[in-house]
Design an enzyme around this catalytic site. Structure first.
Site, PDB file in Angstrom:
ATOM      1  N   SER A 103      45.011  51.172  68.414  1.00 27.83           N
ATOM      2  CA  SER A 103      45.905  51.099  67.244  1.00 27.83           C
ATOM      3  C   SER A 103      44.979  50.561  65.802  1.00 27.83           C
ATOM      4  CB  SER A 103      47.033  49.989  67.286  1.00 27.83           C
ATOM      5  OG  SER A 103      47.998  50.640  67.975  1.00 27.83           O
ATOM      6  N   THR A 164      54.601  52.092  83.504  1.00 22.49           N
ATOM      7  CA  THR A 164      53.228  52.132  83.078  1.00 22.49           C
ATOM      8  C   THR A 164      52.412  53.272  83.434  1.00 22.49           C
ATOM      9  OG1 THR A 164      53.466  49.896  82.412  1.00 22.49           O
ATOM     10  CG2 THR A 164      51.009  50.939  82.400  1.00 22.49           C
ATOM     11  N   ARG A 328      46.160  43.487  59.964  1.00 21.95           N
ATOM     12  CA  ARG A 328      46.765  42.363  60.386  1.00 21.95           C
ATOM     13  C   ARG A 328      45.848  40.940  59.698  1.00 21.95           C
ATOM     14  NH1 ARG A 328      49.881  42.623  64.492  1.00 21.95           N
ATOM     15  NH2 ARG A 328      49.791  44.263  66.211  1.00 21.95           N
TER      16      ARG A 328
END
Length: 420
Positions: A103, A164, A328
């Site tokens: 990300s 997962t 962020r």
């Protein structure tokens, strides 16, 4: 700017810290003189190299085969590694190696989209449907909502990776269209009304990729290359889709199964088509340092646009974590604020952050995922690198504004569903 020389430094304190942690690291450190202007920067804490290595060792102790960090500052560059980058060959971790940054790709995508805003090709507060007619069932969802994770669009990866390893194996070699990923999101209830609340969703940045391709008339790979990779000379950075390989010297990634005790899964080769513009970039520690530093220094965006990008809102109750436009912000215990992004993709955790002036940057990676303790441990590199051994700066006017005594004690944020 190419660096003309490297000087080896002794880091005995780092080795002592690593040995004390019970993991023998392959540790290296280099110092590279910077410009006089950078050297004249205000006094800040020296990075705690022992603390960085302790964080890397903790990531290994919590399930990562290896981990590494690269810190760049006015005094030079420190490169630190522990463990292995390949469990089969036993090759040691290497800061020259490339890996999937997950990300952190979202910040690359955001830069491209904000450049298009600056060029007058779209507006941040315009409806997404103005540019992609009929894509979304709600005209109230704006471009800004996508970049701030406030669209309310469900994150399709929650269902995709509910189990997962089976979920990963089902998509490892698949090639998705953007539309298919959006359809998966729209088949689920929205998380909130547009603009009402922060809710992290990979869907947002799939739509960002669609916007980039619609406005440029070219694949996102070309936009990354022309607008970021080439101008910054990021020679180890590429957008790889749908090829499954990581070319050249690279780190192998290892995914933890949901069941305790099951063997790790080598997840290195995959299309990452399930993420694309939300997470398919491959890079190296040095390139990530260069990218975050250049972004904060204004080399990619105008001052006004960078100010908009770094205008953040809280994403939790600790008063230490915030989100801007694809970016962020973490407020550390010593009062230092760092900007960047975290990254999770099967087999890799990544942190890539810089101070607001761009003078100090850190990139860190552990080659595992689905094991939150390793992610949290890796996040401890931020405190050690940017706050040094002193966890509170009495001279910092904003130090009292940060209630968390130690950023590394907070659980890591999740970019993908995790079971451990």
């Amino acid at each position: 700017m190419p660096l003309s020389s490297h000087r080896r430094l002794a880091v005995s304190s780092t080795l002592i810290a690593a040995l004390a942690a019970g993991v023998v690291p392959a540790t290296s450190a280099f110092a590279v003189p910077l410009s006089p202007a950078a050297a004249a920067a205000p006094s800040v804490p020296a990075p705690d190299l022992g603390g960085v290595v302790a964080a890397l060792n903790s990531a290994v102790a919590n399930g990562a085969p290896g981990a590494m960090a690269r810190f760049a500052g006015p005094e030079g560059v420190e490169s630190l590694t522990v463990g292995v980058r390949d469990r089969v060959s036993g090759a040691p971790m290497d800061t020259r190696a490339r890996f999937r940054i997950g990300s952190v790709s979202k910040t690359f995508s955001t830069v491209v989209l904000l450049q298009l805003v600056e060029e007058g090709r779209l507006e941040l507060d315009a409806s997404v449907n103005r540019y992609l007619p009929g894509l979304l069932p709600d005209d109230r969802v704006t471009v800004r909502h996508l970049l701030t994770h406030r669209s309310g669009l469900a994150d399709y990866t929650n269902a995709m990776f509910a189990d997962t390893v089976p979920g990963f194996e089902a998509v490892r070699k698949r090639v998705f269209s953007y539309q298919r990923l959006v359809d998966l999101s729209l088949s689920e209830p929205r998380t909130n009304q547009p603009g009402a609340a922060y809710a992290y969703s990979n869907t947002n940045f799939v739509v960002v990729g669609m916007l980039i391709e619609k406005l440029t008339g070219a694949p996102v790979s070309e936009a990354y290359e022309q607008r970021i990779f080439e101008p910054l000379e990021l020679r180890d950075t590429s957008y790889v889709h749908p090829d499954t390989r990581i070319e050249g010297l690279h780190v192998r990634g290892y995914l933890h199964p949901d069941a305790d005790g099951d063997p790790l899964v080598d997840s290195t080769e995959q299309t990452v088509s399930w993420a694309q513009s939300a997470g398919a970039v491959i890079s190296s520690p040095a390139d990530l340092n260069t990218f975050t530093s250049a972004l904060m220094r204004g080399r990619l965006l105008s001052p006004a646009m960078l100010e908009a990008m770094t205008k953040v809102t809280p994403v939790g109750t600790t008063g230490t974590r915030f989100y801007g436009l694809g970016l962020r912000r973490y407020d550390l215990s010593c009062g230092t604020r760092v900007y960047g992004h975290t990254g999770t993709v099967q087999g890799f955790y990544t942190y890539a952050f810089s101070t607001r002036d761009g003078l100090r940057s850190l990139s860190a990676m552990a080659n595992t995922s689905n094991h939150g303790a390793a992610n949290t441990a890796l996040g401890g590199t931020l405190e050690a690198a940017f706050c040094g051994k002193s966890k509170a700066l009495a001279s910092s006017p904003s130090a009292r504004d940060f209630p968390s005594p130690d950023f590394s004690s907070l659980p890591a944020e999740r970019d993908l569903p995790e079971r451990h």
